[in-house]
Design a protein around this motif. Structure first.
Motif, PDB file in Angstrom:
ATOM      1  N   SER A 144       0.797  -1.129   0.138  1.00 13.41           N
ATOM      2  CA  SER A 144      -0.034   0.059   0.029  1.00 13.41           C
ATOM      3  C   SER A 144       0.970   1.172  -0.023  1.00 13.41           C
ATOM      4  O   SER A 144       0.685   2.183  -0.655  1.00 13.41           O
ATOM      5  CB  SER A 144      -0.823   0.065   1.038  1.00 13.41           C
ATOM      6  OG  SER A 144      -0.043  -0.076   2.375  1.00 13.41           O
ATOM      7  N   PHE A 145       1.821   1.165   0.657  1.00 14.78           N
ATOM      8  CA  PHE A 145       2.949   2.235   0.847  1.00 14.78           C
ATOM      9  C   PHE A 145       3.616   2.557  -0.647  1.00 14.78           C
ATOM     10  O   PHE A 145       3.694   3.816  -1.045  1.00 14.78           O
ATOM     11  CB  PHE A 145       3.993   2.166   1.602  1.00 14.78           C
ATOM     12  CG  PHE A 145       3.772   2.630   3.044  1.00 14.78           C
ATOM     13  CD1 PHE A 145       2.548   2.782   3.467  1.00 14.78           C
ATOM     14  CD2 PHE A 145       4.948   3.260   3.753  1.00 14.78           C
ATOM     15  CE1 PHE A 145       2.284   3.527   4.718  1.00 14.78           C
ATOM     16  CE2 PHE A 145       4.772   3.623   5.235  1.00 14.78           C
ATOM     17  CZ  PHE A 145       3.121   3.743   5.633  1.00 14.78           C
ATOM     18  N   PHE A 146       3.726   1.246  -1.415  1.00 12.62           N
ATOM     19  CA  PHE A 146       4.335   1.295  -2.740  1.00 12.62           C
ATOM     20  C   PHE A 146       3.451   2.439  -3.665  1.00 12.62           C
ATOM     21  O   PHE A 146       4.101   3.384  -4.227  1.00 12.62           O
ATOM     22  CB  PHE A 146       4.794   0.056  -3.115  1.00 12.62           C
ATOM     23  CG  PHE A 146       5.268   0.241  -4.410  1.00 12.62           C
ATOM     24  CD1 PHE A 146       6.691   0.447  -4.492  1.00 12.62           C
ATOM     25  CD2 PHE A 146       4.827  -0.213  -5.701  1.00 12.62           C
ATOM     26  CE1 PHE A 146       7.331   0.622  -5.599  1.00 12.62           C
ATOM     27  CE2 PHE A 146       5.440  -0.111  -6.885  1.00 12.62           C
ATOM     28  CZ  PHE A 146       6.739   0.250  -6.848  1.00 12.62           C
ATOM     29  N   PHE A 147       2.067   1.985  -3.868  1.00 10.05           N
ATOM     30  CA  PHE A 147       1.232   2.973  -4.722  1.00 10.05           C
ATOM     31  C   PHE A 147       1.007   4.423  -4.267  1.00 10.05           C
ATOM     32  O   PHE A 147       1.081   5.159  -5.057  1.00 10.05           O
ATOM     33  CB  PHE A 147       0.081   2.007  -4.717  1.00 10.05           C
ATOM     34  CG  PHE A 147       0.044   0.876  -5.490  1.00 10.05           C
ATOM     35  CD1 PHE A 147       0.146   0.769  -6.777  1.00 10.05           C
ATOM     36  CD2 PHE A 147       0.117  -0.401  -4.822  1.00 10.05           C
ATOM     37  CE1 PHE A 147       0.185  -0.322  -7.627  1.00 10.05           C
ATOM     38  CE2 PHE A 147       0.165  -1.520  -5.597  1.00 10.05           C
ATOM     39  CZ  PHE A 147       0.234  -1.623  -6.870  1.00 10.05           C
ATOM     40  N   ILE A 148       1.007   4.592  -2.786  1.00 10.55           N
ATOM     41  CA  ILE A 148       0.770   5.842  -2.429  1.00 10.55           C
ATOM     42  C   ILE A 148       1.916   6.633  -2.485  1.00 10.55           C
ATOM     43  O   ILE A 148       2.280   7.921  -3.041  1.00 10.55           O
ATOM     44  CB  ILE A 148       0.259   5.988  -1.013  1.00 10.55           C
ATOM     45  CG1 ILE A 148      -0.864   5.153  -0.842  1.00 10.55           C
ATOM     46  CG2 ILE A 148       0.346   7.310  -0.540  1.00 10.55           C
ATOM     47  CD1 ILE A 148      -1.423   5.184   0.498  1.00 10.55           C
ATOM     48  N   GLY A 149       3.146   5.908  -2.557  1.00 10.12           N
ATOM     49  CA  GLY A 149       4.493   6.688  -2.642  1.00 10.12           C
ATOM     50  C   GLY A 149       4.835   7.198  -4.048  1.00 10.12           C
ATOM     51  O   GLY A 149       5.418   8.173  -4.528  1.00 10.12           O
ATOM     52  N   LEU A 150       4.388   6.212  -5.009  1.00  8.88           N
ATOM     53  CA  LEU A 150       4.414   6.423  -6.358  1.00  8.88           C
ATOM     54  C   LEU A 150       3.812   7.628  -6.590  1.00  8.88           C
ATOM     55  O   LEU A 150       4.129   8.575  -7.620  1.00  8.88           O
ATOM     56  CB  LEU A 150       3.706   5.034  -7.238  1.00  8.88           C
ATOM     57  CG  LEU A 150       4.654   3.912  -7.366  1.00  8.88           C
ATOM     58  CD1 LEU A 150       4.029   2.849  -8.164  1.00  8.88           C
ATOM     59  CD2 LEU A 150       6.041   4.034  -7.730  1.00  8.88           C
ATOM     60  N   GLY A 151       2.345   7.926  -6.102  1.00  9.63           N
ATOM     61  CA  GLY A 151       1.673   8.915  -6.403  1.00  9.63           C
ATOM     62  C   GLY A 151       2.482  10.105  -5.828  1.00  9.63           C
ATOM     63  O   GLY A 151       2.291  11.329  -6.575  1.00  9.63           O
ATOM     64  N   PHE A 152       2.842  10.265  -4.600  1.00  8.88           N
ATOM     65  CA  PHE A 152       3.683  11.182  -4.200  1.00  8.88           C
ATOM     66  C   PHE A 152       4.998  11.607  -5.134  1.00  8.88           C
ATOM     67  O   PHE A 152       4.894  12.807  -5.466  1.00  8.88           O
ATOM     68  CB  PHE A 152       4.150  11.162  -2.988  1.00  8.88           C
ATOM     69  CG  PHE A 152       4.974  12.236  -2.233  1.00  8.88           C
ATOM     70  CD1 PHE A 152       4.253  13.430  -2.164  1.00  8.88           C
ATOM     71  CD2 PHE A 152       6.340  11.757  -1.986  1.00  8.88           C
ATOM     72  CE1 PHE A 152       5.119  14.607  -1.650  1.00  8.88           C
ATOM     73  CE2 PHE A 152       6.950  13.022  -1.452  1.00  8.88           C
ATOM     74  CZ  PHE A 152       6.346  14.436  -1.054  1.00  8.88           C
ATOM     75  N   GLY A 153       5.520  10.847  -5.635  1.00  9.60           N
ATOM     76  CA  GLY A 153       6.903  10.839  -6.498  1.00  9.60           C
ATOM     77  C   GLY A 153       5.963  11.471  -7.656  1.00  9.60           C
ATOM     78  O   GLY A 153       6.936  12.533  -8.286  1.00  9.60           O
ATOM     79  N   LEU A 154       5.233  11.061  -8.201  1.00 10.07           N
ATOM     80  CA  LEU A 154       4.620  11.435  -9.508  1.00 10.07           C
ATOM     81  C   LEU A 154       4.143  12.895  -9.375  1.00 10.07           C
ATOM     82  O   LEU A 154       4.256  13.703 -10.024  1.00 10.07           O
ATOM     83  CB  LEU A 154       3.350  10.646 -10.284  1.00 10.07           C
ATOM     84  CG  LEU A 154       2.506  10.881 -11.269  1.00 10.07           C
ATOM     85  CD1 LEU A 154       3.542  11.114 -12.390  1.00 10.07           C
ATOM     86  CD2 LEU A 154       1.679   9.998 -11.443  1.00 10.07           C
ATOM     87  N   TYR A 155       3.440  13.097  -8.316  1.00  8.97           N
ATOM     88  CA  TYR A 155       2.880  14.421  -8.078  1.00  8.97           C
ATOM     89  C   TYR A 155       4.027  15.529  -7.793  1.00  8.97           C
ATOM     90  O   TYR A 155       3.985  16.730  -8.286  1.00  8.97           O
ATOM     91  CB  TYR A 155       2.242  14.774  -6.503  1.00  8.97           C
ATOM     92  CG  TYR A 155       1.797  15.755  -6.209  1.00  8.97           C
ATOM     93  CD1 TYR A 155       0.776  16.750  -7.045  1.00  8.97           C
ATOM     94  CD2 TYR A 155       2.214  16.573  -4.874  1.00  8.97           C
ATOM     95  CE1 TYR A 155       0.347  17.818  -6.428  1.00  8.97           C
ATOM     96  CE2 TYR A 155       1.936  17.628  -4.743  1.00  8.97           C
ATOM     97  CZ  TYR A 155       0.876  18.553  -5.278  1.00  8.97           C
ATOM     98  OH  TYR A 155       0.744  19.831  -4.883  1.00  8.97           O
ATOM     99  N   ALA A 156       5.092  15.403  -7.211  1.00  3.60           N
ATOM    100  CA  ALA A 156       6.410  16.093  -7.181  1.00  3.60           C
ATOM    101  C   ALA A 156       6.902  16.475  -8.514  1.00  3.60           C
ATOM    102  O   ALA A 156       7.161  17.800  -8.868  1.00  3.60           O
ATOM    103  CB  ALA A 156       7.385  15.289  -6.224  1.00  3.60           C
TER     104      ALA A 156
END
Length: 237
Positions: A23-35
């Protein structure tokens, strides 16, 4: 002896942490993509993740960096978004003791997910609880930083992936943990406080909105518990 406890605690903690890591992996992907989508270099996301490690606050930080230098606003906003960590610390005072060198990283890396797992998991007798707390904390930290690293590095390639709905994974986890603790509570007093706390959080959410309800509802629950303990003679142990 310590090596045996280390291996036993890790082997017990790791299977529990695998779903959390996913779950962290997908949310972290979203944060990296957002940045990266806001024009920041790829390394911004993992650097913020490694130094802040406060989940939603890292998303907010991107907006504050774009808005310009405003330390007072940053301080106030951080208090409102992550003020709940004060309550985590109060709840964990009796558990995070006599840990030696493990105390500082375990406390520094404590987040919503680490707190929920460490407080709710029933450990067998052959698992050292201090090592278990430590492993849960550092695994969560590594999962989060690594996922933001991947998201920042390959953000452009991941832009086409549909991740809608994946953000419900963590709220779903907290709901399950809450229900499990409610059902396994020692007595009805604890269940009553749990239900009252959930009701108070819902009321605050409706009254003040999602930006302030967490801090206000926790403050109200703390006051209610203190009054019940001090003047009502309620002891939850």
């Amino acid at each position: 002896m310590s090596d045996i406890k280390y291996r036993s605690a890790f082997s017990f903690a790791f299977p529990i942490m695998v779903p959390m890591g996913i779950s962290f992996f997908f949310i972290g992907l979203g944060f990296g993509l957002y940045a990266t989508s806001q024009g920041f270099p790829w390394w911004t996301a993992p650097v913020l993740a490694a130094t802040i490690f406060a989940g939603s606050m890292e998303f907010v930080t991107i907006g504050m960096l774009m808005a310009g230098f405003d330390p007072l606003n940053a301080f106030v906003l951080t208090m409102f978004v992550n003020g709940r960590h004060f309550f985590y610390g109060l709840s964990a005072l009796q558990k995070y003791v006599h840990m030696g060198w493990k105390w500082f990283p375990t406390v520094a890396w404590m987040c919503d997910e680490s707190f929920a797992i460490n407080m709710a998991t029933k450990l067998p007798d052959d698992v050292d609880e201090k090592w278990f707390y430590f492993h849960v904390s550092w695994l969560n930290y590594v999962f989060w930083v690594f996922s933001t690293f991947i998201g920042g590095l390959f953000g452009n390639l991941l832009a086409a992936v549909d991740l809608r709905g994946i953000d419900f994974v963590l709220p779903g986890l907290f709901i399950v943990v809450f229900l499990e603790m409610l059902l396994n509570a020692k007595n009805n007093k604890i269940r009553a406080f749990g239900v009252a706390g959930a009701a108070m959080a819902i009321v605050m959410l409706l009254l003040v909105g999602k930006s302030l309800f967490m801090l206000l509802s926790m403050s109200c629950m703390l006051v209610a518990c203190y009054i019940a303990y001090k003047w009502g003679g309620v002891h939850l142990d």
